[in-house]
Every structure is written in C-alpha cells, then in structure tokens.
Write an enzyme that holds these catalytic residues in place. Structure first.
Site, PDB file in Angstrom:
ATOM      1  N   GLU A 203      41.903  45.126  39.772  1.00 28.78           N
ATOM      2  CA  GLU A 203      41.781  45.415  41.206  1.00 28.78           C
ATOM      3  C   GLU A 203      43.060  46.021  41.771  1.00 28.78           C
ATOM      4  OE1 GLU A 203      40.145  42.237  43.524  1.00 28.78           O
ATOM      5  OE2 GLU A 203      38.528  41.869  42.125  1.00 28.78           O
ATOM      6  N   LYS A 335      29.209  38.826  49.342  1.00 31.23           N
ATOM      7  CA  LYS A 335      29.152  40.017  48.486  1.00 31.23           C
ATOM      8  C   LYS A 335      27.713  40.514  48.452  1.00 31.23           C
ATOM      9  CE  LYS A 335      32.764  38.669  45.142  1.00 31.23           C
ATOM     10  NZ  LYS A 335      32.959  37.849  43.924  1.00 31.23           N
TER      11      LYS A 335
HETATM   12  P1  PGA Z   1      34.378  39.814  40.613  1.00 34.74           P
HETATM   13  O1  PGA Z   1      35.709  39.241  41.235  1.00 34.74           O
HETATM   14  O2  PGA Z   1      33.937  40.963  41.411  1.00 34.74           O
HETATM   15  O3  PGA Z   1      34.770  40.154  39.201  1.00 34.74           O
HETATM   16  O4  PGA Z   1      33.385  38.675  40.657  1.00 34.74           O
HETATM   17  C1  PGA Z   1      35.906  39.096  42.617  1.00 34.74           C
HETATM   18  C2  PGA Z   1      35.976  37.655  43.017  1.00 34.74           C
HETATM   19  O5  PGA Z   1      35.841  36.752  42.176  1.00 34.74           O
HETATM   20  O6  PGA Z   1      36.157  37.372  44.193  1.00 34.74           O
HETATM   21 ZN    ZN Z   2      36.037  35.044  43.665  1.00 43.44          ZN
END
Ligand code: PGA
Ligand code: ZN
Length: 426
Positions: A203, A335
């Site tokens: 990231e 998300k």
């Molecule tokens: P991921 O990580 O998109 O790989 O799940 C982001 C998070 O865990 O917040």
């Molecule tokens: Zn997370």
C-alpha cells in the site's frame, strides 16, 4: 435508462487482473467502476470470483466475472432507470441468488453497481458524493494513512499489518494531509538514519525490517517528532493488527518475535501499547472468529480508543448487528467489495451510525485509479477514510480527489478533526 453495460479485465496495483465496468445511458451519460481487491481478506467477505486457471494470470484472471456482467447482468439491466440504484442492486442480488454472491461474483456485481452510480450522477450533472448523499453530504473525512506496511502486505516480515497515522490536530483536510506527507518524509529520514532499506509494501508504506513489532511504533513516534509534531496531540497513531492472519487454535503468534499469546495475553499486550504509545485507533485487534477475545479487548479499550472491526464485520449487516448486540468494538471498517453493492454498503454505514459506532470508509490493498470511495465517504458523512499510504498513484488518486472536493465545497465543507473521536471515547 441503461443502454449498454460492458465489462473488461484490467490490472490492479499488484499486477493482478480485476473487473472494470462501463455503463452508458440512453441520454449519453457514462460511468465507470473499477473493482479493488484485498489480500488479507476476511473469511466472511462476499466472493471475489477468479477463474483459477493456472495458465491464465496464475489462476487470477477474472474472465468469468467479466462474462457474467456481459452475458447475464447486462441483458437483465438494460432499459432500467439508472437513478434507481437500489433496484439495480437488488436485481443483481436476485440474479445471483446466493448468500455471498458466489454465482456471479461480488467483483462482477460491484463493478456494475459503481459504474451505474457514476452514470446516474453524470446524467444529473452532480458530483457522485452529492448524488448519493444529497445536500447534507459536506463532511470531508479525517485521513488514516499508512506509513509503515507489514503482515500479508509485506511478505509477513513483521506480524502487524498497518502502522498508520491520523493528523488529529489539523483544522482542515488539506492541512491534515500536509501533516501526513511531512511525517511520511520524516519517517523516511528516520529509516535512513537506522540503515533500514527504503522499499515499500503493497500500500506504499515503508517495508518493515524489524526484530519486534513494537519497533514500528518507536520508529513512527520518532518520525512524527522528526516532522515537528507532538505525538498524540497533533498526530496520533492507528494500528491495523489484522489479527485473524496470525491466529490459530486459540493462540496469537508473533512469528517475528517467536512469541505465542492467548486472547487474554494478547489483549494485555495491546492495552500496554495504548498506555505507552499515542495510539488512538486499533483495527482487528482480535481474530474474526474470536468473539470472546473481542469482548475482552472491548472491555479494556472501548472507552479509551477507537476499536475497528474489519475482518470481524466484513461490512456485513448481520455481523455488525452481532457486534453491536455484544457490545464489541465501536467502529466498523466499510469496504464496498466486502459486501458487493453500493446499496448494501450504504445500509451498513447507516446501521453502524445508528448504533453510535463510527464508520471508517476504506480502500483495499489492491487498488486502482477508481476514486469512488472518496465520494462514498463524503456522501455518508462517514468522517474517516483509510486508503493506505500517501505515495503511489492508486493511493494519491483518492487523497487528491479530496483536495479537489474540499476546494469545490469551499466554506460549506465540514471537517470533524479530533471531534470525530469524542463520539466514542469517554
Ligand atoms: P486488504 O487490507 O485489502 O488486504 O484486506 C486492508 C485492511 O486489512 O484493512
Ligand atoms: Zn484491516
């Protein structure tokens, strides 16, 4: 009305294939949605459909999901009023018919959901945040930004997944993100001072070459101070422990330290860190199935800091309700691709807020040039946004969109700053 829906396979920020969808309306307006992808995924997330053919992108191609959009969803939605987002989304849910969107794939469904929303907003000549959130959509989110990566996003070289900062002392978004950039550069200097490599994790945060997890906290505090800020009062620390990914048979294992703890001991370790470091937020401090561990952790920290459930809740109303009923955590990571449609995402935010919990809108570790989550955060007045680091274009495309919207809203903009946490911390 929807005239044409067309999906294709493109790349995400980890060189993996993902679904992109274009929607065109009869009036000529267009919208596009490009779907992100997680690596440290929760087991209760909606299904991301991948082909699993070892000869095609190492099993990761999404051609079946693309075909599902073009052959199945497109004919069903053509002619539908694009302004009716919930009908669009419910039609896809019915077409799929499964609990976790495993027939069509949450990646297929979400691509259409996002692209339709953009096409409708464009048809109304309205920014997406306004289209989805109405005239009350004026809150710019407080940024939560990764400075050091870890966990599954950094080859598991350290157990904890995200060492992040929140510029709690800023009065505006642009000031806050400037503080973040200053800490990012100062932490780079701190890494150089200790002879650490300046590689980056998935990231965009710095790659951890640590002997112990807490070293990340020490370096971050030094980075904040080196940038000229007070650690805690001006810039606070947030952690995403992503504990599900090192939990097995009732034990939390810090492989990097050769250390094994039960839930009680792990909660004590995290509480000790909160005593010692200026930590204001901890995400997934316990594993997704360790509800007892979550109760212990919540009893110790719920009134002191933000406790976010990500893998725990997976943006799923049923799981969020269970957490609220059991008085677990006080915040929900939101998300879109964990649940798969805009409508269900909006419902998850509403449920979160009605319970007095804080929603934190979030990107995935695999991202694209799509900035829809920024609009979602403003549309829902969520108050917080987590996107990964402040470097790499798939990240800055979000932070930069916020700068533009801040400019556009002008004096209408509301920036909650530190006050956002007053709602949960006594
Ligand atoms: P991921 O990580 O998109 O790989 O799940 C982001 C998070 O865990 O917040
Ligand atoms: Zn997370």
């Amino acid at each position: 009305r929807i005239k044409r829906i067309k999906a294709r396979q493109v790349f995400d920020s980890r060189a993996n294939p993902t679904v992109e969808v274009d929607v065109e309306l009869e009036c000529g307006s267009r919208g596009r949605g490009t779907v992100p992808s997680g690596a440290s995924t929760g087991i209760y997330e909606a299904l991301e459909l991948r082909d699993g053919n070892p000869n095609s992108f190492r099993g990761k191609s999404v051609l079946k999901a693309v075909e599902n959009v073009n052959q199945c969803i497109a004919p069903a939605l053509t002619g539908t009023n694009a302004l009716k987002q919930s009908i669009i989304d419910m039609t896809m849910l019915n077409l799929d018919g499964t609990e976790n969107k495993s027939k069509l794939g949450a990646n297929a469904i979400l691509g259409v959901s996002i692209a339709t929303a953009w096409a409708a907003a464009n048809a109304c000549e309205t920014p997406l945040y306004r289209y989805l959130g109405g005239v009350q959509a004026v809150t710019l989110p407080v940024p939560m930004v990764q400075i050091i990566g870890g966990g599954l996003h950094a080859g598991q070289s350290i157990d904890i997944q995200d060492f992040l900062i929140i510029p709690v002392g800023a009065a505006t978004y642009s000031h806050g993100i400037e503080m973040v950039a200053n800490v990012y550069h100062a932490t780079k200097e701190v890494f150089t001072k200790y002879g650490k490599p300046l590689s980056v994790a998935d990231e965009g945060g710095f790659w951890p070459t640590f002997s112990a997890n807490a070293e990340g906290l020490d370096l971050l505090v030094e980075g904040i101070r080196q940038a000229g800020y007070q650690a805690g009062a001006e810039v606070a620390i947030a952690l995403d422990i992503a504990a599900s990914h090192f939990y097995q048979d009732g034990k939390y294992t810090f492989a990097a330290e050769g250390r094994e703890m039960d839930s009680q001991e792990f909660a004590r370790l995290l509480s000790g860190w909160v005593d010692k470091y200026p930590i204001i937020s901890i995400e997934d401090g316990m594993a997704e199935d360790d509800w007892d561990g979550w109760s212990i952790l919540s009893a110790q920290l719920k009134n002191r800091i933000q406790l976010i459930g990500d893998d725990l809740f997976t943006t799923n109303a049923g799981r969020i309700k269970r957490g609220i009923d059991q008085n677990i955590a006080n915040s929900v990571l939101i998300k879109m691709n964990q649940i798969g449609t805009i409508t269900e995402t909006l419902q998850a935010v509403e449920l979160t807020r009605n319970a007095g919990y804080l929603p934190v809108v979030s990107a995935r570790s695999g991202e694209t040039e799509d900035a829809t989550i920024v609009h979602l955060a403003i549309a829902t007045n969520a108050g917080q946004l987590k996107v990964g680091s402040i470097a790499r274009t798939e990240r800055t495309v979000k932070w930069n969109e916020l700068l533009r919207i801040e400019e556009e809203l002008g004096t209408e903009a509301v920036y909650p700053g530190q006050d956002i946490f007053r709602r949960i911390i006594k």
